[in-house]
Write a protein that holds these residues in place. Structure first.
Motif, PDB file in Angstrom:
ATOM      1  N   TRP A 110       0.822  -1.200   0.000  1.00  7.61           N
ATOM      2  CA  TRP A 110       0.000   0.000   0.000  1.00  7.61           C
ATOM      3  C   TRP A 110       0.863   1.260   0.000  1.00  7.61           C
ATOM      4  O   TRP A 110       0.617   2.189  -0.769  1.00  7.61           O
ATOM      5  CB  TRP A 110      -0.948  -0.009   1.203  1.00  7.61           C
TER       6      TRP A 110
ATOM      7  N   THR B 220       1.015   3.903  -3.061  1.00  7.35           N
ATOM      8  CA  THR B 220       0.605   5.275  -2.775  1.00  7.35           C
ATOM      9  C   THR B 220       1.719   6.261  -3.122  1.00  7.35           C
ATOM     10  O   THR B 220       1.474   7.308  -3.725  1.00  7.35           O
ATOM     11  CB  THR B 220       0.201   5.426  -1.295  1.00  7.35           C
TER      12      THR B 220
ATOM     13  N   TRP C 163       1.947   6.622  -6.840  1.00  5.05           N
ATOM     14  CA  TRP C 163       0.861   7.473  -7.325  1.00  5.05           C
ATOM     15  C   TRP C 163       1.168   8.944  -7.058  1.00  5.05           C
ATOM     16  O   TRP C 163       0.934   9.794  -7.912  1.00  5.05           O
ATOM     17  CB  TRP C 163      -0.440   7.047  -6.652  1.00  5.05           C
TER      18      TRP C 163
ATOM     19  N   TRP D 292      -6.232  12.392  -2.503  1.00  4.53           N
ATOM     20  CA  TRP D 292      -5.587  11.544  -1.487  1.00  4.53           C
ATOM     21  C   TRP D 292      -6.466  10.349  -1.167  1.00  4.53           C
ATOM     22  O   TRP D 292      -5.994   9.213  -1.077  1.00  4.53           O
ATOM     23  CB  TRP D 292      -5.364  12.340  -0.195  1.00  4.53           C
TER      24      TRP D 292
ATOM     25  N   ALA E 169      -5.364   6.634  -2.171  1.00  2.00           N
ATOM     26  CA  ALA E 169      -5.118   5.682  -1.090  1.00  2.00           C
ATOM     27  C   ALA E 169      -6.044   4.477  -1.199  1.00  2.00           C
ATOM     28  O   ALA E 169      -5.640   3.340  -0.950  1.00  2.00           O
ATOM     29  CB  ALA E 169      -5.302   6.373   0.255  1.00  2.00           C
TER      30      ALA E 169
ATOM     31  N   ALA F  23      -4.838   2.345  -4.105  1.00  2.00           N
ATOM     32  CA  ALA F  23      -3.607   1.679  -3.685  1.00  2.00           C
ATOM     33  C   ALA F  23      -3.907   0.495  -2.770  1.00  2.00           C
ATOM     34  O   ALA F  23      -3.233  -0.534  -2.832  1.00  2.00           O
ATOM     35  CB  ALA F  23      -2.670   2.670  -3.001  1.00  2.00           C
TER      36      ALA F  23
END
Length: 64
Positions: free
Chosen positions: A21, A25, A28, A40, A44, A47
Motif C-alpha cells: 500500500w 501510494t 501514485w 488523497w 489511497a 492503492a
C-alpha cells in the motif's frame, strides 16, 4: 491451530499489505501533478485495492 492463523503469519500478511500500500501510494504521488484531499482519498483507496491484488497475485504464483 492452523498455521495460517498464527500471530506471526497474520503479522506477515499485514506487513506485506502495508508495504504494498505504501509503495503504490508513493508511486501514485510521484505521478500526479497536484494533491487535493479528494485525490488523497481516491489514491489511497485504489492503492489499497492494488495491494490486495498484488498479495493475491504473489500468493497465486508462489502457492503460499
Amino acid at each position: 491451530m492452523d498455521r495460517r492463523t498464527t500471530p506471526r503469519a497474520v503479522l506477515l500478511v499485514v506487513g506485506e499489505l502495508l508495504l504494498w500500500w505504501v509503495t503504490l501510494t508513493l508511486l501514485w504521488l510521484v505521478l500526479i501533478s497536484s494533491v487535493y484531499p479528494l485525490e488523497w482519498i481516491v489514491g489511497a483507496s485504489v492503492a489499497a485495492v492494488g495491494a490486495l491484488l498484488a498479495r493475491a497475485g504473489r500468493r497465486a504464483v508462489s502457492w503460499r
